[in-house]
Design a protein around this motif. Structure first.
Motif, mmCIF file in Angstrom:
data_model
loop_
_atom_site.group_PDB
_atom_site.id
_atom_site.type_symbol
_atom_site.label_atom_id
_atom_site.label_comp_id
_atom_site.label_asym_id
_atom_site.label_seq_id
_atom_site.Cartn_x
_atom_site.Cartn_y
_atom_site.Cartn_z
ATOM 1 N N ASN A 131 42.715 29.445 41.351
ATOM 2 C CA ASN A 131 44.156 29.231 41.250
ATOM 3 C C ASN A 131 44.819 29.695 42.542
ATOM 4 O O ASN A 131 44.700 30.864 42.918
ATOM 5 N N PRO A 132 45.530 28.814 43.253
ATOM 6 C CA PRO A 132 46.116 29.174 44.548
ATOM 7 C C PRO A 132 47.051 30.377 44.484
ATOM 8 O O PRO A 132 47.193 31.100 45.474
ATOM 9 N N ILE A 133 47.683 30.605 43.351
ATOM 10 C CA ILE A 133 48.596 31.742 43.231
ATOM 11 C C ILE A 133 47.828 33.059 43.374
ATOM 12 O O ILE A 133 48.242 33.962 44.122
ATOM 13 N N TYR A 134 46.702 33.167 42.687
ATOM 14 C CA TYR A 134 45.952 34.420 42.731
ATOM 15 C C TYR A 134 45.167 34.577 44.032
ATOM 16 O O TYR A 134 45.007 35.699 44.527
ATOM 17 N N SER A 135 44.697 33.473 44.587
ATOM 18 C CA SER A 135 44.019 33.577 45.882
ATOM 19 C C SER A 135 45.012 33.976 46.967
ATOM 20 O O SER A 135 44.681 34.733 47.890
ATOM 21 N N LYS A 136 46.269 33.517 46.864
ATOM 22 C CA LYS A 136 47.301 33.912 47.826
ATOM 23 C C LYS A 136 47.616 35.405 47.673
ATOM 24 O O LYS A 136 47.778 36.116 48.674
ATOM 25 N N GLN A 190 42.116 37.753 33.242
ATOM 26 C CA GLN A 190 43.094 38.703 33.762
ATOM 27 C C GLN A 190 42.423 40.011 34.186
ATOM 28 O O GLN A 190 42.777 40.586 35.218
ATOM 29 N N LEU A 191 41.462 40.470 33.414
ATOM 30 C CA LEU A 191 40.760 41.693 33.784
ATOM 31 C C LEU A 191 39.986 41.504 35.080
ATOM 32 O O LEU A 191 39.874 42.430 35.894
ATOM 33 N N ASP A 192 39.449 40.306 35.290
ATOM 34 C CA ASP A 192 38.785 40.019 36.559
ATOM 35 C C ASP A 192 39.799 39.952 37.702
ATOM 36 O O ASP A 192 39.600 40.568 38.751
ATOM 37 N N LEU A 193 40.873 39.211 37.498
ATOM 38 C CA LEU A 193 41.871 39.049 38.561
ATOM 39 C C LEU A 193 42.542 40.366 38.924
ATOM 40 O O LEU A 193 42.909 40.587 40.082
ATOM 41 N N TRP A 194 42.715 41.238 37.951
ATOM 42 C CA TRP A 194 43.347 42.540 38.166
ATOM 43 C C TRP A 194 42.614 43.309 39.264
ATOM 44 O O TRP A 194 43.227 43.870 40.171
ATOM 45 N N GLN A 195 41.281 43.316 39.195
ATOM 46 C CA GLN A 195 40.527 44.040 40.217
ATOM 47 C C GLN A 195 40.224 43.182 41.442
ATOM 48 O O GLN A 195 40.153 43.683 42.559
ATOM 49 N N TRP A 196 40.077 41.866 41.248
ATOM 50 C CA TRP A 196 39.720 40.969 42.365
ATOM 51 C C TRP A 196 40.872 40.826 43.355
ATOM 52 O O TRP A 196 40.655 40.841 44.571
ATOM 53 N N THR A 197 42.096 40.684 42.858
ATOM 54 C CA THR A 197 43.244 40.490 43.753
ATOM 55 C C THR A 197 43.594 41.757 44.523
ATOM 56 O O THR A 197 44.024 41.697 45.674
ATOM 57 N N TYR A 250 52.724 39.841 36.253
ATOM 58 C CA TYR A 250 51.801 40.675 37.019
ATOM 59 C C TYR A 250 52.566 41.216 38.224
ATOM 60 O O TYR A 250 53.032 40.439 39.060
ATOM 61 N N GLU A 251 52.701 42.516 38.290
ATOM 62 C CA GLU A 251 53.500 43.156 39.336
ATOM 63 C C GLU A 251 52.647 44.166 40.096
ATOM 64 O O GLU A 251 51.952 44.981 39.492
ATOM 65 N N ILE A 252 52.696 44.103 41.425
ATOM 66 C CA ILE A 252 51.959 45.028 42.274
ATOM 67 C C ILE A 252 52.941 45.647 43.258
ATOM 68 O O ILE A 252 53.605 44.945 44.027
ATOM 69 N N SER A 253 53.016 46.968 43.234
ATOM 70 C CA SER A 253 53.885 47.703 44.142
ATOM 71 C C SER A 253 53.041 48.308 45.258
ATOM 72 O O SER A 253 51.971 48.873 44.995
ATOM 73 N N GLY A 254 53.534 48.175 46.491
ATOM 74 C CA GLY A 254 52.807 48.714 47.629
ATOM 75 C C GLY A 254 53.720 49.453 48.576
ATOM 76 O O GLY A 254 54.928 49.587 48.338
ATOM 77 N N ASP A 255 53.159 49.911 49.672
ATOM 78 C CA ASP A 255 53.924 50.675 50.657
ATOM 79 C C ASP A 255 54.965 49.818 51.364
ATOM 80 O O ASP A 255 55.909 50.342 51.959
ATOM 81 N N ARG A 256 54.802 48.462 51.295
ATOM 82 C CA ARG A 256 55.776 47.592 51.937
ATOM 83 C C ARG A 256 56.494 46.692 50.933
ATOM 84 O O ARG A 256 56.889 45.573 51.247
ATOM 85 N N GLY A 257 56.668 47.150 49.701
ATOM 86 C CA GLY A 257 57.469 46.372 48.770
ATOM 87 C C GLY A 257 56.788 46.094 47.458
ATOM 88 O O GLY A 257 55.952 46.875 46.983
ATOM 89 N N ILE A 266 55.166 33.186 43.027
ATOM 90 C CA ILE A 266 55.043 34.512 43.606
ATOM 91 C C ILE A 266 56.359 34.894 44.281
ATOM 92 O O ILE A 266 56.846 34.165 45.155
ATOM 93 N N THR A 267 56.923 36.012 43.900
ATOM 94 C CA THR A 267 58.126 36.537 44.532
ATOM 95 C C THR A 267 57.773 37.849 45.232
ATOM 96 O O THR A 267 57.128 38.720 44.645
ATOM 97 N N PHE A 268 58.188 37.964 46.486
ATOM 98 C CA PHE A 268 57.871 39.134 47.311
ATOM 99 C C PHE A 268 59.181 39.822 47.699
ATOM 100 O O PHE A 268 60.038 39.225 48.332
#
Length: 376
Positions: A131-136, A190-197, A250-257, A266-268
């Motif tokens: 899925n291009p969304i998760y690969s991105k 989802q459990l795979d993508l959680w760690q893969w992404t 699915y939300e991921i918080s990092g040092d740059r946002g 995907i919203t950044f």
């Protein structure tokens, strides 16, 4: 070899779906050569639909030893995946296994060891990796665009299943039949993508699973899990099968946002500078880093199951690396096993998990369910 002769084990819904695109020649360098199923009526249907062009076998073992196939796609019940894969490797065949890899990690580890010893191409049907969304998302995190991951949060509750669904098959939602509930049936991707992404596996997990909530079933259908990572990041995973309407966020918080995947986009929210650098230099009490919000462009495409089968075929014929190596199947399964084990022991579970303890607790659940049925 210029063409991979594929055999499908189990021609139920998933197996038939794979057979269709193979029969239509949509996978370059591959052909459907044979199928096996323990149900005579399914084999008869296959013969009526595909004729002599596809061989039929009454057992997987018979097909493995027939010389008619070079690789097999396993589409059987969860418990059977490892034992069938091990038998296929022993017969000198390449293997592509449907998700999940199995029910418990001890069994899947044996499958992984057999694959490594065989030297054959071993893949798993993690089609959401195409899925291009998760690969991105994976690309953005791996490149450092988000900075160091600080928090992950996935709410995936749009798996609505009514009681009628669970009543449609006696094996559904049972410890003996499926080996679990929402975690092993609906959530493996989802459990795979959680760690893969993110590229992160937790160091420990504390989970709260509820069994048969609002449904007459044995297994978990409501889960809230909290995880901790080696770098200090934390995460939450929430899932269920009774909420309607459900959520997939699915939300991921990092040092740059922050990056959010929801509603197929995907919203950044990107900080102009790293939060850690801003914090080190800022002297104003209520000042915040400058934030830019934008939608991340994502390429079209993603052929899902067909793409994973094509990728596996290419690896066999050309030696190209797999998008979804079979060995990765143990990672998502480790997460689901850990969540159940945490609930059963009412305690934190460190990774890697105690595989023997999980197996022991699983057998207890199977025995308890069998006794309950006899008492009815």
């Amino acid at each position: 070899m210029d063409k991979v002769r594929i055999g499908i084990v189990g021609i139920g819904n998933m197996g038939t779906g794979h057979a269709k695109y193979l029969i239509e020649g949509q996978v370059k360098g591959a052909e459907l050569a044979a199928v096996s199923d323990v149900r005579p009526e399914r084999l008869q249907q296959a013969r009526e639909e595909w004729g002599d062009r596809v061989k039929t076998f009454a057992s997987a073992e018979e097909m493995f030893g027939s010389g008619e196939v070079d690789g097999v796609l396993l589409c059987t019940p969860h418990y059977e995946h490892p034992q069938q894969a091990i038998a296929a490797f022993a017969a000198g065949l390449h293997v592509l296994v449907e998700k999940p890899a199995g029910v418990y990690t001890r069994q899947v580890r044996e499958m992984n060891d057999a694959a490594a010893a065989s030297g054959k191409v071993y893949g798993i049907m993690y089609n959401q990796r195409s899925n291009p969304i998760y690969s991105k998302l994976r690309e953005l995190i791996a490149s450092g665009e988000l900075g160091e991951v600080r928090r992950t949060n996935w709410i995936i509750t749009n798996w609505y299943r009514s009681q009628a669904y669970y009543n449609s098959g006696g094996w559904r939602a049972t410890w003996a039949g499926e080996g679990g509930g929402v975690l092993i049936n609906q959530d493996p991707h989802q459990l795979d993508l959680w760690q893969w992404t993110t590229g992160l596996m937790p160091t420990r997990i504390r989970a709260f699973c509820q069994f048969g909530k609002h449904r007459d079933i044995e297994v978990e259908n409501d889960v809230t899990a909290y995880v901790e990572y080696e770098n200090g990041a934390t995460g939450v995973f929430v899932t269920s099968t009774y909420e309607c309407p459900g959520t997939n966020r699915y939300e991921i918080s990092g040092d740059r946002g922050k990056i959010v995947i929801e509603d197929d986009k995907i919203t950044f929210w990107r900080l102009r500078e790293l939060e850690s650098e801003f914090n080190a230099n800022n002297e104003e009490a209520f000042k915040q880093p400058e934030v830019w919000k934008f939608d991340v462009p994502v390429a079209s495409g993603g052929a899902q199951h067909l793409e994973i089968t094509q990728d596996w075929t290419n690896a066999i014929l050309k030696g190209t690396p797999l998008l979804a190596p079979g060995e990765d199947g143990i990672k998502g399964l480790t997460l689901s096993n850990a969540m159940l084990l945490s609930t059963w022991t009412d305690a934190w579970v460190d990774l890697p998990i105690d595989e023997d303890l999980f197996y022991e607790k699983l057998q207890e659940r199977i025995e308890q369910a069998a006794k309950a049925k006899k008492a009815e």
